[in-house]
Write a protein that holds these residues in place. Sequence first.
Motif, PDB file in Angstrom:
ATOM      1  N   THR A  18     -36.306   8.399   4.468  1.00  0.00           N
ATOM      2  CA  THR A  18     -35.275   8.242   5.488  1.00  0.00           C
ATOM      3  C   THR A  18     -35.787   8.839   6.794  1.00  0.00           C
ATOM      4  OG1 THR A  18     -34.206  10.355   4.955  1.00  0.00           O
ATOM      5  CG2 THR A  18     -33.442   8.403   3.767  1.00  0.00           C
ATOM      6  N   THR A  24     -29.951   9.601   5.259  1.00  0.00           N
ATOM      7  CA  THR A  24     -29.887  10.327   3.980  1.00  0.00           C
ATOM      8  C   THR A  24     -28.457  10.360   3.458  1.00  0.00           C
ATOM      9  OG1 THR A  24     -31.850  11.637   4.465  1.00  0.00           O
ATOM     10  CG2 THR A  24     -30.287  12.595   2.896  1.00  0.00           C
ATOM     11  N   GLY A  48     -33.835  22.781   3.608  1.00  0.00           N
ATOM     12  CA  GLY A  48     -33.917  21.862   4.736  1.00  0.00           C
ATOM     13  C   GLY A  48     -34.415  20.477   4.383  1.00  0.00           C
ATOM     14  N   LYS A  51     -30.781  18.089   0.831  1.00  0.00           N
ATOM     15  CA  LYS A  51     -29.905  18.047  -0.342  1.00  0.00           C
ATOM     16  C   LYS A  51     -28.417  18.065   0.053  1.00  0.00           C
ATOM     17  CE  LYS A  51     -31.743  21.841  -2.034  1.00  0.00           C
ATOM     18  NZ  LYS A  51     -32.724  22.122  -0.943  1.00  0.00           N
ATOM     19  N   THR A  52     -28.052  18.978   0.920  1.00  0.00           N
ATOM     20  CA  THR A  52     -26.644  19.080   1.318  1.00  0.00           C
ATOM     21  C   THR A  52     -26.221  17.881   2.168  1.00  0.00           C
ATOM     22  OG1 THR A  52     -26.689  21.498   1.176  1.00  0.00           O
ATOM     23  CG2 THR A  52     -24.950  20.538   2.514  1.00  0.00           C
ATOM     24  N   THR A  53     -27.142  17.371   2.970  1.00  0.00           N
ATOM     25  CA  THR A  53     -26.863  16.170   3.777  1.00  0.00           C
ATOM     26  C   THR A  53     -26.555  14.989   2.850  1.00  0.00           C
ATOM     27  OG1 THR A  53     -28.315  16.986   5.514  1.00  0.00           O
ATOM     28  CG2 THR A  53     -27.828  14.625   5.527  1.00  0.00           C
ATOM     29  N   SER A 142     -38.053  14.728  11.060  1.00  0.00           N
ATOM     30  CA  SER A 142     -36.926  13.813  10.861  1.00  0.00           C
ATOM     31  C   SER A 142     -37.076  12.896   9.652  1.00  0.00           C
ATOM     32  CB  SER A 142     -36.718  12.969  12.118  1.00  0.00           C
ATOM     33  OG  SER A 142     -37.866  12.196  12.354  1.00  0.00           O
ATOM     34  N   ARG A 144     -37.499  12.350   5.493  1.00  0.00           N
ATOM     35  CA  ARG A 144     -37.342  12.970   4.174  1.00  0.00           C
ATOM     36  C   ARG A 144     -37.639  11.930   3.110  1.00  0.00           C
ATOM     37  NH1 ARG A 144     -36.993  16.193   7.537  1.00  0.00           N
ATOM     38  NH2 ARG A 144     -35.472  17.886   7.843  1.00  0.00           N
TER      39      ARG A 144
HETATM   40  N1  LIG Z   1     -34.075  12.221   7.354  1.00  0.00           N
HETATM   41  C1  LIG Z   1     -33.304  13.326   7.229  1.00  0.00           C
HETATM   42  N2  LIG Z   1     -32.549  13.496   6.122  1.00  0.00           N
HETATM   43  C2  LIG Z   1     -31.797  14.618   5.965  1.00  0.00           C
HETATM   44  N3  LIG Z   1     -31.734  15.629   6.844  1.00  0.00           N
HETATM   45  C3  LIG Z   1     -32.469  15.517   7.964  1.00  0.00           C
HETATM   46  C4  LIG Z   1     -33.278  14.365   8.204  1.00  0.00           C
HETATM   47  N4  LIG Z   1     -33.895  14.531   9.397  1.00  0.00           N
HETATM   48  C5  LIG Z   1     -33.495  15.713   9.871  1.00  0.00           C
HETATM   49  N5  LIG Z   1     -32.639  16.321   9.017  1.00  0.00           N
HETATM   50  C6  LIG Z   1     -32.050  17.661   9.216  1.00  0.00           C
HETATM   51  O1  LIG Z   1     -32.589  18.506   8.208  1.00  0.00           O
HETATM   52  C7  LIG Z   1     -31.581  19.429   7.774  1.00  0.00           C
HETATM   53  C8  LIG Z   1     -31.324  19.246   6.290  1.00  0.00           C
HETATM   54  O2  LIG Z   1     -30.496  20.279   5.891  1.00  0.00           O
HETATM   55  P1  LIG Z   1     -29.726  20.311   4.504  1.00  0.00           P
HETATM   56  O3  LIG Z   1     -29.212  18.965   4.148  1.00  0.00           O
HETATM   57  O4  LIG Z   1     -28.762  21.439   4.571  1.00  0.00           O
HETATM   58  O5  LIG Z   1     -30.942  20.668   3.502  1.00  0.00           O
HETATM   59  P2  LIG Z   1     -30.917  21.458   2.115  1.00  0.00           P
HETATM   60  O6  LIG Z   1     -29.543  21.374   1.542  1.00  0.00           O
HETATM   61  O7  LIG Z   1     -31.951  20.720   1.285  1.00  0.00           O
HETATM   62  O8  LIG Z   1     -31.358  22.865   2.422  1.00  0.00           O
HETATM   63  C9  LIG Z   1     -30.334  19.148   8.588  1.00  0.00           C
HETATM   64  O9  LIG Z   1     -30.317  19.990   9.708  1.00  0.00           O
HETATM   65  C10 LIG Z   1     -30.530  17.699   9.023  1.00  0.00           C
HETATM   66  O10 LIG Z   1     -29.872  17.372  10.219  1.00  0.00           O
END
Ligand SMILES: Nc1ncnc2c1ncn2[C@@H]1O[C@H](COP(=O)(O)OP(=O)(O)O)[C@@H](O)[C@H]1O
Length: 156
Positions: A18, A24, A48, A51-53, A142, A144
């Motif tokens: 993504t 995501t 980062g 996962k939470t996203t 950006s 993942r």
């Molecule tokens: N392609 C992407 N997919 C998911 N998050 C992304 C992506 N590009 C940038 N980000 C950023 O990365 C971070 C992901 O954080 P989060 O989902 O909390 O991760 P985790 O739960 O794995 O620690 C967010 O700040 C999000 O905006």
Amino acid sequence: MDTSLGNFIARLRAGVTTTSARETELIGARLATAVPDNTWVALRGDLGSGKTTFARGFARSLGVSGDVTSPTFAIFIPYDGSRRQLVHMDAYRLHGPGDLDSLMLDDCLRPPYVLLLEWPERLGDALPLDAWHISFESVDKSRRRIRIQNPAPFPD
Ligand SMILES: Nc1ncnc2c1ncn2[C@@H]1O[C@H](COP(=O)(O)OP(=O)(O)O)[C@@H](O)[C@H]1O
Ligand SMILES: [Mg+2]
């Protein structure tokens, strides 16, 4: 399962990259429609990695309204979806499967539910055998890489 959903699952098994958080979320939302009732979904990946996203999109798809944020401090948060309950759990601060007993997670899981679990490695082999496993990898700022891993018994 319809063909396009089957194709989507097949692509995720191979691995999908993504290019934004929004993308995501959409992957999470779509996958939510494929996960059977009463399933644990393990989300594996570094801090980062998205996962939470992913969980946020998944929750929206189940009809959860309101904020979906990291449950790191609460360990797990139950949400009411329109048809099934969602429990979002972050095992980061747990030290092993034994910690699960004191959380009374079982009392909280009300079928039909889906449990999303960040940091599943903290629970060792306490995960159900039919759990789905998804991995997240940061490629760059950006991008993942999201992949469905074995073992995961998927309907055809
Ligand atoms: N392609 C992407 N997919 C998911 N998050 C992304 C992506 N590009 C940038 N980000 C950023 O990365 C971070 C992901 O954080 P989060 O989902 O909390 O991760 P985790 O739960 O794995 O620690 C967010 O700040 C999000 O905006
Ligand atoms: Mg997280």
